[in-house]
Write a protein that holds these residues in place. Structure first.
Motif, short mmCIF file in Angstrom:
data_model
loop_
_atom_site.label_atom_id
_atom_site.label_comp_id
_atom_site.label_asym_id
_atom_site.label_seq_id
_atom_site.Cartn_x
_atom_site.Cartn_y
_atom_site.Cartn_z
N PRO A 9 -27.66 80.54 46.88
CA PRO A 9 -28.73 80.23 47.84
C PRO A 9 -28.76 78.75 48.18
N PRO A 10 -29.06 78.42 49.44
CA PRO A 10 -29.15 77.01 49.84
C PRO A 10 -30.43 76.36 49.36
N TYR A 11 -30.38 75.04 49.19
CA TYR A 11 -31.57 74.25 48.90
C TYR A 11 -31.38 72.88 49.53
N ILE A 12 -32.45 72.10 49.61
CA ILE A 12 -32.40 70.76 50.20
C ILE A 12 -32.34 69.73 49.09
N THR A 13 -31.35 68.82 49.16
CA THR A 13 -31.21 67.77 48.15
C THR A 13 -32.11 66.60 48.49
N LYS A 14 -32.16 65.60 47.60
CA LYS A 14 -32.98 64.41 47.82
C LYS A 14 -32.58 63.66 49.09
N ASP A 15 -31.29 63.73 49.47
CA ASP A 15 -30.84 63.01 50.67
C ASP A 15 -31.10 63.77 51.96
N GLY A 16 -31.63 64.99 51.86
CA GLY A 16 -32.02 65.75 53.04
C GLY A 16 -30.99 66.74 53.55
N SER A 17 -29.86 66.89 52.88
CA SER A 17 -28.87 67.86 53.35
C SER A 17 -29.14 69.23 52.74
N GLU A 18 -28.71 70.26 53.46
CA GLU A 18 -28.79 71.62 52.93
C GLU A 18 -27.53 71.88 52.11
N ILE A 19 -27.71 72.27 50.87
CA ILE A 19 -26.60 72.43 49.93
C ILE A 19 -26.55 73.85 49.39
N ARG A 20 -25.34 74.34 49.22
CA ARG A 20 -25.09 75.55 48.44
C ARG A 20 -24.17 75.15 47.30
N ARG A 27 -25.28 76.65 36.49
CA ARG A 27 -25.37 78.06 36.87
C ARG A 27 -24.13 78.88 36.54
N HIS A 28 -22.96 78.23 36.47
CA HIS A 28 -21.73 79.01 36.46
C HIS A 28 -20.85 78.81 35.23
N GLY A 29 -21.18 77.87 34.35
CA GLY A 29 -20.43 77.74 33.11
C GLY A 29 -19.27 76.77 33.14
N ASN A 30 -18.92 76.20 34.29
CA ASN A 30 -17.90 75.16 34.30
C ASN A 30 -18.47 73.91 33.66
N ARG A 31 -17.63 72.90 33.37
CA ARG A 31 -18.12 71.79 32.56
C ARG A 31 -18.14 70.43 33.23
N ALA A 32 -17.09 70.06 33.95
CA ALA A 32 -16.88 68.65 34.29
C ALA A 32 -17.15 68.27 35.74
N GLN A 33 -17.40 69.23 36.60
CA GLN A 33 -17.56 68.92 38.03
C GLN A 33 -18.38 70.00 38.71
N SER A 34 -18.74 69.72 39.96
CA SER A 34 -19.41 70.73 40.78
C SER A 34 -18.76 70.75 42.16
N LEU A 35 -18.89 71.89 42.82
CA LEU A 35 -18.40 72.05 44.19
C LEU A 35 -19.53 72.66 45.00
N ALA A 36 -19.86 72.02 46.11
CA ALA A 36 -20.96 72.49 46.95
C ALA A 36 -20.56 72.39 48.42
N GLU A 37 -21.24 73.17 49.24
CA GLU A 37 -21.13 73.04 50.69
C GLU A 37 -22.40 72.36 51.18
N ALA A 38 -22.23 71.27 51.93
CA ALA A 38 -23.36 70.59 52.55
C ALA A 38 -23.32 70.86 54.04
N ARG A 39 -24.48 71.08 54.63
CA ARG A 39 -24.58 71.30 56.07
C ARG A 39 -25.64 70.36 56.65
N VAL A 40 -25.26 69.70 57.73
CA VAL A 40 -26.18 68.78 58.42
C VAL A 40 -26.28 69.29 59.86
#
Length: 123
Positions: A9-20, A27-40
């Protein structure tokens, strides 16, 4: 581990972008990084901000716009990848005609508490 776009689900970050968050340790169990889609949205922009710990890679997948990276401002378009070192002020602005969509890889993983806003949202 595999995630499905529809289950992120998308949410809005502190900088104002919509992120998934496509893959995130919280949430997913990985350890060292994250991958997201930002939409402006067309004509929109994120707030100037920086992350003290996190290195980011932005990869543009749709649309075009402008990237502010430290003192530099330059155009970005589909296929471009930008390195954002920790502590570097940055923001993106979408062009007027289309949503700007960016894959954001963060190491360590994205955290709200590592985001320092350098400007306020316009009222």
């Amino acid at each position: 581990m595999k995630t499905a776009y529809a289950g992120c689900p998308p949410y809005i970050t502190k900088d104002g972008s919509e992120i998934r968050e496509l893959m995130h340790p919280a949430r997913h169990g990985n350890r060292a990084q994250s991958l997201a889609e930002a939409r402006v949205p067309p004509g929109g922009r994120t707030l100037l901000h920086r992350h003290s710990r996190t290195e980011e890679l932005y990869h543009v997948t749709a649309g075009a716009g402008l990237m502010t990276l430290g003192e530099a401002v330059f155009p970005i378009a589909v296929g471009d990848t930008v390195l954002i070192p920790p502590g570097t002020p940055h923001r993106v602005e979408a062009g007027p005609d289309a949503v700007l969509s960016i894959l954001c890889c963060c190491s360590p993983a994205y955290a709200h508490e590592d985001t320092e806003l350098l400007e306020r949202a316009e009222a």
